[in-house]
Design a protein around this motif. Structure first.
Motif, PDB file in Angstrom:
ATOM      1  N   GLN A   1      43.794 -16.211  78.299  1.00 51.54           N
ATOM      2  CA  GLN A   1      44.412 -15.854  76.972  1.00 51.54           C
ATOM      3  C   GLN A   1      45.054 -14.203  77.669  1.00 51.54           C
ATOM      4  O   GLN A   1      45.957 -14.311  76.991  1.00 51.54           O
ATOM      5  N   THR A   2      44.836 -13.986  79.042  1.00 56.48           N
ATOM      6  CA  THR A   2      45.642 -12.754  79.473  1.00 56.48           C
ATOM      7  C   THR A   2      47.193 -13.043  79.521  1.00 56.48           C
ATOM      8  O   THR A   2      47.857 -12.403  79.454  1.00 56.48           O
ATOM      9  N   VAL A   3      47.056 -14.648  80.093  1.00 59.16           N
ATOM     10  CA  VAL A   3      49.077 -15.052  80.791  1.00 59.16           C
ATOM     11  C   VAL A   3      49.029 -14.889  79.010  1.00 59.16           C
ATOM     12  O   VAL A   3      50.309 -14.830  78.461  1.00 59.16           O
ATOM     13  N   ILE A   4      48.699 -15.812  78.170  1.00 61.81           N
ATOM     14  CA  ILE A   4      49.605 -16.112  77.133  1.00 61.81           C
ATOM     15  C   ILE A   4      49.815 -14.596  76.592  1.00 61.81           C
ATOM     16  O   ILE A   4      51.135 -14.744  75.887  1.00 61.81           O
ATOM     17  N   ALA A   5      48.607 -13.737  76.366  1.00 62.36           N
ATOM     18  CA  ALA A   5      49.206 -12.665  75.579  1.00 62.36           C
ATOM     19  C   ALA A   5      49.879 -12.233  76.193  1.00 62.36           C
ATOM     20  O   ALA A   5      50.564 -10.995  75.917  1.00 62.36           O
ATOM     21  N   GLN A   6      50.127 -11.922  77.661  1.00 62.18           N
ATOM     22  CA  GLN A   6      51.606 -11.519  78.259  1.00 62.18           C
ATOM     23  C   GLN A   6      52.761 -12.266  77.860  1.00 62.18           C
ATOM     24  O   GLN A   6      53.853 -11.241  78.057  1.00 62.18           O
ATOM     25  N   TRP A   7      52.647 -12.781  78.436  1.00 60.92           N
ATOM     26  CA  TRP A   7      53.646 -13.815  77.791  1.00 60.92           C
ATOM     27  C   TRP A   7      54.664 -12.982  75.972  1.00 60.92           C
ATOM     28  O   TRP A   7      55.684 -13.652  76.202  1.00 60.92           O
ATOM     29  N   LYS A   8      53.458 -13.285  75.723  1.00 59.95           N
ATOM     30  CA  LYS A   8      53.867 -12.832  73.628  1.00 59.95           C
ATOM     31  C   LYS A   8      55.045 -11.618  74.163  1.00 59.95           C
ATOM     32  O   LYS A   8      55.843 -11.648  73.446  1.00 59.95           O
ATOM     33  N   LEU A   9      53.786 -10.428  74.929  1.00 57.54           N
ATOM     34  CA  LEU A   9      54.694  -9.153  75.570  1.00 57.54           C
ATOM     35  C   LEU A   9      55.934  -9.012  75.379  1.00 57.54           C
ATOM     36  O   LEU A   9      56.863  -8.766  75.332  1.00 57.54           O
ATOM     37  N   ILE A  10      56.005 -10.108  76.375  1.00 59.07           N
ATOM     38  CA  ILE A  10      57.293 -10.190  77.001  1.00 59.07           C
ATOM     39  C   ILE A  10      58.366 -10.989  76.756  1.00 59.07           C
ATOM     40  O   ILE A  10      59.583 -10.113  76.380  1.00 59.07           O
ATOM     41  N   ASP A  11      57.789 -11.843  75.229  1.00 57.31           N
ATOM     42  CA  ASP A  11      59.353 -13.038  74.626  1.00 57.31           C
ATOM     43  C   ASP A  11      59.861 -11.713  73.422  1.00 57.31           C
ATOM     44  O   ASP A  11      60.961 -11.837  73.071  1.00 57.31           O
ATOM     45  N   SER A  12      58.528 -10.374  73.048  1.00 54.23           N
ATOM     46  CA  SER A  12      58.809  -9.319  72.322  1.00 54.23           C
ATOM     47  C   SER A  12      60.228  -8.442  72.718  1.00 54.23           C
ATOM     48  O   SER A  12      60.794  -8.009  71.863  1.00 54.23           O
ATOM     49  N   LEU A  13      59.503  -7.833  73.712  1.00 54.49           N
ATOM     50  CA  LEU A  13      60.521  -7.621  75.104  1.00 54.49           C
ATOM     51  C   LEU A  13      61.629  -7.824  74.789  1.00 54.49           C
ATOM     52  O   LEU A  13      62.953  -6.909  74.594  1.00 54.49           O
ATOM     53  N   ARG A  14      61.676  -8.861  75.302  1.00 52.43           N
ATOM     54  CA  ARG A  14      63.400  -9.455  75.814  1.00 52.43           C
ATOM     55  C   ARG A  14      64.072  -9.477  74.113  1.00 52.43           C
ATOM     56  O   ARG A  14      65.380  -9.064  74.163  1.00 52.43           O
ATOM     57  N   ARG A  15      63.310 -10.092  73.024  1.00 55.29           N
ATOM     58  CA  ARG A  15      64.086  -9.983  71.918  1.00 55.29           C
ATOM     59  C   ARG A  15      64.760  -8.684  71.715  1.00 55.29           C
ATOM     60  O   ARG A  15      65.549  -8.299  70.856  1.00 55.29           O
ATOM     61  N   GLN A  16      63.903  -7.356  71.528  1.00 55.85           N
ATOM     62  CA  GLN A  16      63.949  -6.206  71.405  1.00 55.85           C
ATOM     63  C   GLN A  16      64.918  -5.341  72.576  1.00 55.85           C
ATOM     64  O   GLN A  16      66.366  -5.073  72.165  1.00 55.85           O
ATOM     65  N   LEU A  17      65.584  -5.998  74.001  1.00 51.10           N
ATOM     66  CA  LEU A  17      65.856  -5.584  74.292  1.00 51.10           C
ATOM     67  C   LEU A  17      67.951  -6.956  74.037  1.00 51.10           C
ATOM     68  O   LEU A  17      68.359  -5.507  74.374  1.00 51.10           O
ATOM     69  N   ASN A  18      67.576  -7.552  73.633  1.00 48.64           N
ATOM     70  CA  ASN A  18      69.168  -8.104  73.117  1.00 48.64           C
ATOM     71  C   ASN A  18      68.920  -7.827  71.993  1.00 48.64           C
ATOM     72  O   ASN A  18      70.566  -7.037  71.721  1.00 48.64           O
ATOM     73  N   GLU A  19      68.499  -7.283  71.092  1.00 51.41           N
ATOM     74  CA  GLU A  19      69.057  -6.548  69.749  1.00 51.41           C
ATOM     75  C   GLU A  19      69.638  -4.924  70.350  1.00 51.41           C
ATOM     76  O   GLU A  19      70.395  -4.838  69.372  1.00 51.41           O
ATOM     77  N   LEU A  20      68.972  -4.251  71.587  1.00 51.58           N
ATOM     78  CA  LEU A  20      69.016  -2.740  71.803  1.00 51.58           C
ATOM     79  C   LEU A  20      70.750  -3.209  72.308  1.00 51.58           C
ATOM     80  O   LEU A  20      71.902  -2.448  72.162  1.00 51.58           O
ATOM     81  N   LEU A  21      70.786  -4.298  73.462  1.00 51.02           N
ATOM     82  CA  LEU A  21      72.441  -4.814  74.030  1.00 51.02           C
ATOM     83  C   LEU A  21      73.309  -5.047  72.615  1.00 51.02           C
ATOM     84  O   LEU A  21      74.160  -4.329  73.325  1.00 51.02           O
TER      85      LEU A  21
END
Length: 70
Positions: free
Chosen positions: A27-47
């Motif tokens: 469950q911890t790994v799943i939550a971390q991957w969701k957070l990583i995906d969200s941060l990647r999307r935000q980074l791509n939007e900022l770029l």
């Protein structure tokens, strides 16, 4: 037979705890991957936004040369 039953019970308890730990880690790994995906999307939007601002800036794309007195 009592010793064998005690050992079997101990192994079953240990297995149950290990199963719970594995599920918690999963469950911890799943939550971390969701957070990583969200941060990647935000980074791509900022770029994309930074690139758009740079494209619309209209100034020279190369850095300015230093003034003549340097």
């Amino acid at each position: 037979m009592s010793d064998l039953e005690a050992r079997t019970d101990a192994l079953e308890v240990r297995l149950a705890y290990q199963d719970q730990v594995i599920e918690d880690l999963n469950q911890t790994v799943i939550a971390q991957w969701k957070l990583i995906d969200s941060l990647r999307r935000q980074l791509n939007e900022l770029l994309d936004r930074v690139q758009e601002v740079e494209d619309n800036a209209g100034g020279p794309s190369a850095p300015e040369a230093p003034p003549p007195h340097y």
